[in-house]
Design an enzyme around this catalytic site. Structure first.
Site, PDB file in Angstrom:
ATOM      1  N   ASP A  13     -61.383 -68.141 -15.017  1.00  0.00           N
ATOM      2  CA  ASP A  13     -62.279 -67.329 -15.638  1.00  0.00           C
ATOM      3  C   ASP A  13     -62.123 -67.319 -17.069  1.00  0.00           C
ATOM      4  O   ASP A  13     -61.033 -67.562 -17.638  1.00  0.00           O
ATOM      5  CB  ASP A  13     -62.408 -65.899 -14.955  1.00  0.00           C
ATOM      6  CG  ASP A  13     -63.156 -64.826 -15.715  1.00  0.00           C
ATOM      7  OD1 ASP A  13     -64.229 -65.322 -15.849  1.00  0.00           O
ATOM      8  OD2 ASP A  13     -62.329 -63.871 -16.290  1.00  0.00           O
ATOM      9  N   ASP A  15     -63.569 -64.882 -19.763  1.00  0.00           N
ATOM     10  CA  ASP A  15     -63.444 -63.459 -20.722  1.00  0.00           C
ATOM     11  C   ASP A  15     -62.344 -62.436 -19.972  1.00  0.00           C
ATOM     12  O   ASP A  15     -62.726 -62.105 -18.592  1.00  0.00           O
ATOM     13  CB  ASP A  15     -64.752 -62.713 -20.844  1.00  0.00           C
ATOM     14  CG  ASP A  15     -65.992 -63.606 -21.551  1.00  0.00           C
ATOM     15  OD1 ASP A  15     -65.547 -64.616 -22.236  1.00  0.00           O
ATOM     16  OD2 ASP A  15     -67.192 -63.531 -21.186  1.00  0.00           O
ATOM     17  N   SER A  55     -67.466 -69.416 -15.786  1.00  0.00           N
ATOM     18  CA  SER A  55     -67.696 -68.397 -16.469  1.00  0.00           C
ATOM     19  C   SER A  55     -69.165 -67.747 -16.114  1.00  0.00           C
ATOM     20  O   SER A  55     -69.912 -68.525 -16.004  1.00  0.00           O
ATOM     21  CB  SER A  55     -67.445 -68.601 -17.771  1.00  0.00           C
ATOM     22  OG  SER A  55     -67.962 -67.292 -18.706  1.00  0.00           O
ATOM     23  N   ARG A 112     -73.802 -67.953  -9.823  1.00  0.00           N
ATOM     24  CA  ARG A 112     -73.404 -66.780 -10.658  1.00  0.00           C
ATOM     25  C   ARG A 112     -72.044 -66.353  -9.737  1.00  0.00           C
ATOM     26  O   ARG A 112     -72.413 -65.934  -8.570  1.00  0.00           O
ATOM     27  CB  ARG A 112     -74.262 -65.636 -10.681  1.00  0.00           C
ATOM     28  CG  ARG A 112     -73.907 -64.540 -11.260  1.00  0.00           C
ATOM     29  CD  ARG A 112     -74.920 -63.483 -11.560  1.00  0.00           C
ATOM     30  NE  ARG A 112     -74.456 -62.177 -11.749  1.00  0.00           N
ATOM     31  CZ  ARG A 112     -73.720 -61.815 -12.963  1.00  0.00           C
ATOM     32  NH1 ARG A 112     -73.560 -62.636 -13.746  1.00  0.00           N
ATOM     33  NH2 ARG A 112     -73.329 -60.506 -12.900  1.00  0.00           N
TER      34      ARG A 112
HETATM   35 MG    MG Z   1     -63.534 -62.151 -16.695  1.00  0.00          MG
HETATM   36 ZN    ZN Z   2     -76.560 -69.187 -12.253  1.00  0.00          ZN
END
Ligand code: MG
Ligand code: ZN
Length: 197
Positions: A13, A15, A55, A112
């Protein structure tokens, strides 16, 4: 690519894991690495693991930042890493969100997180075997993604991780919970030759 030649990776990941959580990172000037990130990535590079950034960047769908900004941030990250003898093999992100207000990104998608689209793309394009791989992040959705693809999941306490750790109601266990990405890298290096349970 079949299972005998496919390689192991660490899906990371961005952030709150490699760089400081900034809400929506909308200007490259606001990018700040954690002090251990470059060394930890370099150690994983040296161990022969592919490093793949995965991400969620829903700020794009929300109109708060653009793909150009995200690409600029990743370019800056890569120069900092390479200056320290480290590198990320590939950068993948999801620009979507169903509630977004930018029409072309406002959609349900398969990429996502915790959906598996980004991992599947990386597996296909880079010849990675997710079952031999690891996913490191500061949210339970990162651990959930690991469960979905059969990888091992490590939660870091940086970013939202310390808060996430206290949310004990969910039916999801991490393979390890560690203070930060340096701890995650150590855990991966100690466990990379063991088969997935
Ligand atoms: Mg994160
Ligand atoms: Zn997407």
């Amino acid at each position: 690519m079949n299972a005998t030649t496919a390689t192991a990776a660490v899906f990371v990941d961005r952030d709150g894991t490699l760089i400081k959580e900034r809400g929506f990172l909308d200007r490259v000037e606001r990018l700040a690495f954690y002090p251990w990130t470059v060394d930890a990535i370099r150690a994983l590079n040296h161990a022969g693991l592919r490093i793949v950034l995965v991400s969620n960047q829903s700020g794009i769908a929300r109109g708060l930042l653009t793909e150009a900004v995200v690409e600029e941030v990743h370019g800056r990250m890569e120069s900092v890493l390479q200056a320290g003898g480290a590198h990320i093999d590939a950068y993948y992100y999801c620009p979507h969100h169903p509630d977004g207000n930018v029409a072309r990104y406002a959609q349900h998608c398969d990429c996502r997180k915790p959906k598996r689209g980004l991992v599947d793309r990386a597996a296909r394009e880079l010849g990675i075997d997710p079952a031999r791989s690891f996913i490191v992040g500061d949210r339970w959705l990162d651990v959930g993604l690991a469960r979905t693809v059969g990888a091992r999941g490590v939660l870091v306490r940086t970013g939202y991780g310390a808060i996430e750790e206290m949310q004990t109601t969910r039916d999801l266990a991490a393979d390890a919970i560690v203070d930060n990405f340096a701890g995650a890298a150590s855990w991966v290096l100690m466990n990379m030759d063991r088969p997935c349970r």
